[in-house]
Design an enzyme around this catalytic site. Structure first.
Site, mmCIF file in Angstrom:
data_model
loop_
_atom_site.group_PDB
_atom_site.id
_atom_site.type_symbol
_atom_site.label_atom_id
_atom_site.label_comp_id
_atom_site.label_asym_id
_atom_site.label_seq_id
_atom_site.Cartn_x
_atom_site.Cartn_y
_atom_site.Cartn_z
ATOM 1 N N HIS A 52 0.647 -1.403 0.109
ATOM 2 C CA HIS A 52 -0.114 0.363 0.271
ATOM 3 C C HIS A 52 0.964 1.047 -0.251
ATOM 4 O O HIS A 52 0.381 2.545 -0.738
ATOM 5 C CB HIS A 52 -0.664 0.050 1.437
ATOM 6 C CG HIS A 52 -1.985 -1.228 1.252
ATOM 7 N ND1 HIS A 52 -3.125 -0.967 0.846
ATOM 8 C CD2 HIS A 52 -2.012 -2.784 1.139
ATOM 9 C CE1 HIS A 52 -3.884 -1.682 0.821
ATOM 10 N NE2 HIS A 52 -2.912 -3.027 0.927
ATOM 11 N N ASP A 77 -6.472 5.121 2.823
ATOM 12 C CA ASP A 77 -6.371 3.329 2.252
ATOM 13 C C ASP A 77 -7.610 3.383 2.614
ATOM 14 O O ASP A 77 -8.873 4.033 3.539
ATOM 15 C CB ASP A 77 -5.571 3.534 2.755
ATOM 16 C CG ASP A 77 -4.792 2.403 1.577
ATOM 17 O OD1 ASP A 77 -5.628 1.266 1.462
ATOM 18 O OD2 ASP A 77 -3.624 2.024 1.800
ATOM 19 N N THR A 84 -5.134 1.142 -3.632
ATOM 20 C CA THR A 84 -4.221 0.687 -4.295
ATOM 21 C C THR A 84 -4.524 -0.808 -5.020
ATOM 22 O O THR A 84 -3.243 -1.289 -5.775
ATOM 23 C CB THR A 84 -3.050 0.671 -2.897
ATOM 24 O OG1 THR A 84 -3.582 -0.718 -2.190
ATOM 25 C CG2 THR A 84 -3.379 1.415 -2.735
#
Length: 255
Positions: free
Chosen positions: A21, A123, A145
């Site tokens: 990530h 994220d 991602t």
């Protein structure tokens, strides 16, 4: 003639604590700063930043900075600082890492207050990050991602577990579906991962960034957009630049 210097737009990035990530976040930062007048801060734990710093060439040092996020470890003695990453983390400590990440939200709020970024890019597992940004009137955008095919498949399973995925070329067997469901049902601090994922997409401001391109995954991009109720913005494959090629750009001529 006097030219006024345009103010840099500052972006704070907060990836999940995994190299798979953090690396795309870094490549996205490089791409953004090469095209616009952005100054980007990438926030992660010291152990992660130590490993990612060699991937940043000197040409980006003026526009990309690293910011340390300290996770509590006295409250979680089983998780010393060298385990503040998924890299080499014993599997049974994953829940503790998620809990420690959640517990770092106060430290992250201080970072937001100090840097006052124009935008937060975050994220998929930390809904507290865009929530904290909203309290300080900072807009937030989620960055996924993984590619659109995998992401749309997982979100479809999350939202419509009994319905067939509309693209039959992608499927999983029953035992794999059980494993996926177990992952989504796993929890830390009393919050299931499926709920974290949903909250993160809901809190993204109008758009969601995805590591893909329309040329390759147009149908999955469109389906994912419908599932999430947000515009999906492909940011490309974000391939890391080779670090061992030293080329004098001023003398390099392409014919």
């Amino acid at each position: 003639m006097v030219h006024s210097q345009q103010r840099s737009i500052t972006i704070l990035m907060l990836p999940w604590l995994a190299h798979g990530h953090i690396s795309p976040f870094l490549e996205l930062a490089k791409k953004l700063t090469s095209k616009r007048n952005f100054h980007i801060f990438i926030c992660s734990t010291p152990v992660n930043l130590t490993s990612i710093k060699p991937k940043l060439s000197p040409k980006y040092s003026h526009c990309i900075e690293f910011v340390e996020l300290h996770l509590p470890h006295e409250e979680l003695p089983e998780l010393p600082p060298h385990y503040h990453t998924t890299n080499g983390l014993p599997p049974h400590l994953m829940s503790s890492l998620k809990r420690a990440f959640d517990m770092s939200s106060k430290n992250f709020s201080t970072i937001l207050t100090t840097l006052k970024p124009d935008l937060l890019i975050y994220d998929f597992l930390q809904p507290w990050a865009p929530s904290l940004a909203s309290l300080q009137n900072i807009p937030s955008v989620e960055f996924i991602t993984t590619n659109s095919a995998l992401t749309s498949f997982c979100v479809h399973h999350l939202k419509n577990p009994s319905a067939k995925f509309p693209f039959p070329s992608i499927y999983i067997r029953d035992y794999e579906a059980q494993k996926l469901n177990n992952l989504l049902e796993s929890s830390s601090n009393g919050i299931k991962d499926r709920d974290r994922i949903q909250q993160c997409s809901d809190l993204s401001s109008d758009i969601i960034l995805v590591k893909t391109s329309r040329e390759i995954e147009a149908k999955y991009v469109d389906y994912l957009s419908g599932l999430m109720g947000k515009k999906i913005v492909p940011v490309g494959p974000l391939v890391q630049e080779p670090m061992d090629l030293k080329v004098d750009e001023e003398t390099w001529i392409m014919k």
